[in-house]
Motif scaffolding. Sequence first.
Motif, PDB file in Angstrom:
ATOM      1  N   ILE A  76      23.436  54.697  59.519  1.00  0.00           N
ATOM      2  CA  ILE A  76      22.704  53.986  60.569  1.00  0.00           C
ATOM      3  C   ILE A  76      23.498  54.107  61.865  1.00  0.00           C
ATOM      4  CG2 ILE A  76      21.681  51.804  61.332  1.00  0.00           C
ATOM      5  CD1 ILE A  76      21.616  50.873  58.417  1.00  0.00           C
ATOM      6  N   VAL A  92      23.836  52.750  65.567  1.00  0.00           N
ATOM      7  CA  VAL A  92      23.424  51.620  66.391  1.00  0.00           C
ATOM      8  C   VAL A  92      23.807  51.903  67.832  1.00  0.00           C
ATOM      9  CG1 VAL A  92      23.628  49.132  66.786  1.00  0.00           C
ATOM     10  CG2 VAL A  92      23.792  50.039  64.453  1.00  0.00           C
ATOM     11  N   THR A  98      30.075  44.707  60.011  1.00  0.00           N
ATOM     12  CA  THR A  98      30.233  46.031  59.396  1.00  0.00           C
ATOM     13  C   THR A  98      31.571  46.199  58.691  1.00  0.00           C
ATOM     14  OG1 THR A  98      30.981  46.873  61.526  1.00  0.00           O
ATOM     15  CG2 THR A  98      28.677  47.201  60.995  1.00  0.00           C
ATOM     16  N   VAL A 116      27.702  52.700  59.086  1.00  0.00           N
ATOM     17  CA  VAL A 116      27.133  52.154  60.318  1.00  0.00           C
ATOM     18  C   VAL A 116      27.989  52.653  61.475  1.00  0.00           C
ATOM     19  CG1 VAL A 116      26.529  50.070  61.614  1.00  0.00           C
ATOM     20  CG2 VAL A 116      26.260  50.102  59.124  1.00  0.00           C
ATOM     21  N   ILE A 163      20.240  45.540  59.238  1.00  0.00           N
ATOM     22  CA  ILE A 163      21.279  46.282  58.510  1.00  0.00           C
ATOM     23  C   ILE A 163      21.628  45.572  57.198  1.00  0.00           C
ATOM     24  CG2 ILE A 163      23.715  46.997  58.552  1.00  0.00           C
ATOM     25  CD1 ILE A 163      23.309  47.373  61.667  1.00  0.00           C
TER      26      ILE A 163
END
Length: 258
Positions: free
Chosen positions: A8, A10, A22, A38, A151
């Motif tokens: 992912i 961001v 995270t 992340v 998330i």
Amino acid sequence: MEKKGLTIDVLTLFPEMFRPVTEDSILGRAAEKGLIDVRLTNIRDFSNDKHNRADDYPFGGGGGMVMMADPIFGAMEHVDAKARKVVYMSPRGRILDEEKIKELAELDSFVILCGHYEGVDQRVLDYWDAEEISIGDYVLTGGELPAMVLIDSVARLIPGVLGNEDSALEESVYSGLLEHPQYTQPREYRGMEVPEVLMSGHHQNIALWKLEQSLRLTKERRPDLYKAFIAHRNDKNEDGTKRFNKAQRQVIDKVEEE
Ligand code: 4FN
């Protein structure tokens, strides 16, 4: 082939807000195991303006600031967003639900854009074909907390992220019902006892009690979820077997008649 891990990206003006989420606990361990990655991109790093500005006054007036297209385009290109799904956390979007979360958890990767101030220049959303997703109807200062909600909810569906491989599926959310009451030690607290059936060791009775409690609670508090459950109670499992056995169907019928 089973997919391995989820990436992912961001894009945000406030990447430091994500660190506790995270790096800590469940998500941190999932990252160490290579199950989820992340990646945080600070949109400000892609500003081409001499003061590193990423926002400007809105055309047409109205007050507040709008996040400029150019730094976001730079950040999008940096993470190669054209090849991937782009989600914009936004109160204009459809409200996040378990179905959307499952859909996103099946991808190899996607991009989340977080707005701040009055939001982003519309041309960003048009060009990058962003899907707008909301976490609910209230005013916030930015899309960062919604992105963290997304998330967290997606991560727990990735096999291996939760300690127990199938615990994500065992929970009542899987059936669409609210959770039954939970108890732990001690058996008696300030004169309040734990329901007898939970101490009985009779696994079948315990499972039926939990189902009944879930059904009653859902019927009373979330008639919308209850109606959806009832409409699908006779659906078959993926392997063609029945979802509920005879004893379970009796419990469902009993609560339905109450
Ligand atoms: N919010 C509403 C109406 C108009 C504006 C807002 C609002 C943060 C960038 C968007 C809010 C809520 C859920 C993102 C709210 C979400 C946001 C979210 C969000 C700064 C512009 C803004 C009618 C919903 C109350 C500010 C309603 N889920 N604007 O909050 O990003 O994802």
